[in-house]
Design a protein around this motif. Structure first.
Motif, PDB file in Angstrom:
ATOM      1  N   ILE A 176      33.958  43.138  34.356  1.00  9.78           N
ATOM      2  CA  ILE A 176      33.006  42.511  33.443  1.00  9.78           C
ATOM      3  C   ILE A 176      33.496  41.124  33.034  1.00  9.78           C
ATOM      4  N   GLU A 177      34.794  40.980  32.893  1.00 12.15           N
ATOM      5  CA  GLU A 177      35.332  39.652  32.547  1.00 12.15           C
ATOM      6  C   GLU A 177      35.068  38.652  33.662  1.00 12.15           C
ATOM      7  N   GLN A 178      35.000  39.136  34.915  1.00  8.72           N
ATOM      8  CA  GLN A 178      34.680  38.252  36.026  1.00  8.72           C
ATOM      9  C   GLN A 178      33.252  37.728  35.937  1.00  8.72           C
ATOM     10  N   LEU A 179      32.414  38.416  35.168  1.00 13.27           N
ATOM     11  CA  LEU A 179      31.044  37.952  34.965  1.00 13.27           C
ATOM     12  C   LEU A 179      30.976  36.818  33.943  1.00 13.27           C
ATOM     13  N   GLY A 180      32.077  36.609  33.228  1.00 13.92           N
ATOM     14  CA  GLY A 180      32.094  35.567  32.217  1.00 13.92           C
ATOM     15  C   GLY A 180      32.024  36.095  30.802  1.00 13.92           C
ATOM     16  N   LEU A 181      32.541  37.316  30.591  1.00 15.27           N
ATOM     17  CA  LEU A 181      32.594  37.899  29.260  1.00 15.27           C
ATOM     18  C   LEU A 181      34.026  38.340  28.979  1.00 15.27           C
ATOM     19  N   SER A 182      34.532  38.008  27.810  1.00 15.30           N
ATOM     20  CA  SER A 182      35.911  38.330  27.445  1.00 15.30           C
ATOM     21  C   SER A 182      35.955  39.609  26.612  1.00 15.30           C
ATOM     22  N   LEU A 183      36.883  40.488  26.953  1.00 17.23           N
ATOM     23  CA  LEU A 183      37.068  41.719  26.185  1.00 17.23           C
ATOM     24  C   LEU A 183      37.811  41.399  24.886  1.00 17.23           C
ATOM     25  N   LEU A 184      37.179  41.703  23.761  1.00 20.74           N
ATOM     26  CA  LEU A 184      37.833  41.483  22.472  1.00 20.74           C
ATOM     27  C   LEU A 184      38.497  42.746  21.958  1.00 20.74           C
ATOM     28  N   SER A 185      37.872  43.900  22.198  1.00 16.19           N
ATOM     29  CA  SER A 185      38.481  45.160  21.762  1.00 16.19           C
ATOM     30  C   SER A 185      37.815  46.335  22.462  1.00 16.19           C
ATOM     31  N   LYS A 186      38.512  47.454  22.471  1.00 13.99           N
ATOM     32  CA  LYS A 186      37.964  48.706  22.991  1.00 13.99           C
ATOM     33  C   LYS A 186      38.453  49.844  22.106  1.00 13.99           C
ATOM     34  N   ASP A 187      37.652  50.882  21.995  1.00 20.37           N
ATOM     35  CA  ASP A 187      37.946  51.980  21.076  1.00 20.37           C
ATOM     36  C   ASP A 187      37.806  53.306  21.810  1.00 20.37           C
ATOM     37  N   PHE A 188      38.942  53.995  21.993  1.00 27.88           N
ATOM     38  CA  PHE A 188      38.963  55.292  22.649  1.00 27.88           C
ATOM     39  C   PHE A 188      39.273  56.414  21.645  1.00 27.88           C
ATOM     40  N   SER A 189      39.057  56.155  20.375  1.00 26.80           N
ATOM     41  CA  SER A 189      39.423  57.117  19.336  1.00 26.80           C
ATOM     42  C   SER A 189      38.486  58.319  19.278  1.00 26.80           C
ATOM     43  N   ASN A 190      37.239  58.155  19.741  1.00 24.31           N
ATOM     44  CA  ASN A 190      36.297  59.258  19.699  1.00 24.31           C
ATOM     45  C   ASN A 190      36.454  60.133  20.936  1.00 24.31           C
ATOM     46  N   LYS A 191      36.365  61.440  20.781  1.00 27.95           N
ATOM     47  CA  LYS A 191      36.591  62.351  21.904  1.00 27.95           C
ATOM     48  C   LYS A 191      35.379  62.457  22.832  1.00 27.95           C
TER      49      LYS A 191
END
Length: 285
Positions: A236-251
């Motif tokens: 997705i970053e190759q499309l021109g969008l930067s990852l700011l955060s991700k949340d894997f806390s939910n099961k």
């Protein structure tokens, strides 16, 4: 269209490992129930036959049968949506709009078993930001997001039972370029060409616009045939969008928060205007 949750099942021995391109999410199929044993027991137990009567259990049995049939239709449609492209899915529901109701009835039934709804997480995020942000909800379902925030929301899905919902192939929306502040995919990255949905989201996003993705957690479990989350984010970053955060806390689900990069937006604009990249990027570093 909402990408939808799947019931878990046990691993089968001898299952061939799946391989996926690093730039794409895996194509997931609707999961079926456990297979019953084909070999009869040498000593089958006799079932006790109860006398028939108009007991209170009869309506419960009929209701269970109705739910089982409804669940079967949902699983078949779910598998179909994961294995066809956006145009085929759009035509499927266009030819038989009733299928849309069947699908979303099954989806709502599945959601009842989730302790937390991903759409509520997105609603909470939007309420913590300015209500002036314009939102595009790709795969809006019954437009829950639009009904629960003050923002201007363009609700988009394959079929519209609501005049406020735009019915279209999500790879080709009528939204104007660089007109949206927040693009949302809540369990809706389905189909063999879902990458085209992401490209469409990038097209309509303003410079520094947000891309919020909520997806089923099992889709990002490489040990069980899911996608590698790092490779997914890299694609997705190759499309021109930067990852700011991700949340894997939910099961049950995961959240990704991307932002459209100004540099990529300017570079694309300069290519159209044939302006040298080096000249335009001076002072941006």
């Amino acid at each position: 269209m909402d990408a939808r949750p799947h019931a878990s099942r046990k691993k089968r021995k001898g299952r061939r490992p799946q391989t996926h391109k690093s730039s794409e999410l895996p194509t997931l199929k609707a999961q079926r129930g456990k297979a019953e044993s084909s070999s009869p027991s040498p000593h089958p137990k006799r079932r006790k036959v109860e006398p028939s009567s108009n007991s209170k259990s009869q309506p419960g049995f009929l209701e269970k049968m109705r739910m089982r049939l409804s669940g079967g239709h949902f699983r078949m449609l779910n598998e179909k949506l994961y294995t066809c492209n956006g145009t085929e899915a759009f035509n499927l529901f266009k030819d038989d709009p009733q299928l849309f109701n069947v699908y979303h009835a099954g989806y709502q039934e599945q959601m009842l078993h989730w302790p937390q709804q991903p759409v509520n997480t997105i609603i909470k995020w939007l309420k913590s930001h300015s209500s002036s942000l314009t939102v595009a909800d790709f795969g809006c379902g019954n437009a829950t997001l639009a009904r629960n925030v003050k923002n201007k929301v363009f609700s988009i899905d394959l079929v519209s039972n609501d005049p406020s919902v735009i019915a279209c192939d999500m790879a080709h929306t009528p939204l104007e370029s660089t007109s949206i502040d927040v693009a949302v995919f809540c369990l809706s990255l389905m189909g063999t060409n879902y990458h085209n949905y992401l490209l469409e989201a990038k097209r309509v996003l303003k410079p520094s616009g947000w891309l919020l993705i909520a997806e089923v957690r099992s889709r990002f479990d490489p040990n069980n045939g899911g996608a590698n989350p790092d490779k997914f984010c890299g694609a997705i970053e190759q499309l021109g969008l930067s990852l700011l955060s991700k949340d894997f806390s939910n099961k049950m689900f995961v959240m990704f928060y991307f932002k459209k990069t100004v540099r990529f937006h300017l570079t694309a604009a300069l290519v159209r205007k044939k302006v040298p990249k080096s000249k335009a990027l001076n002072g941006l570093n």
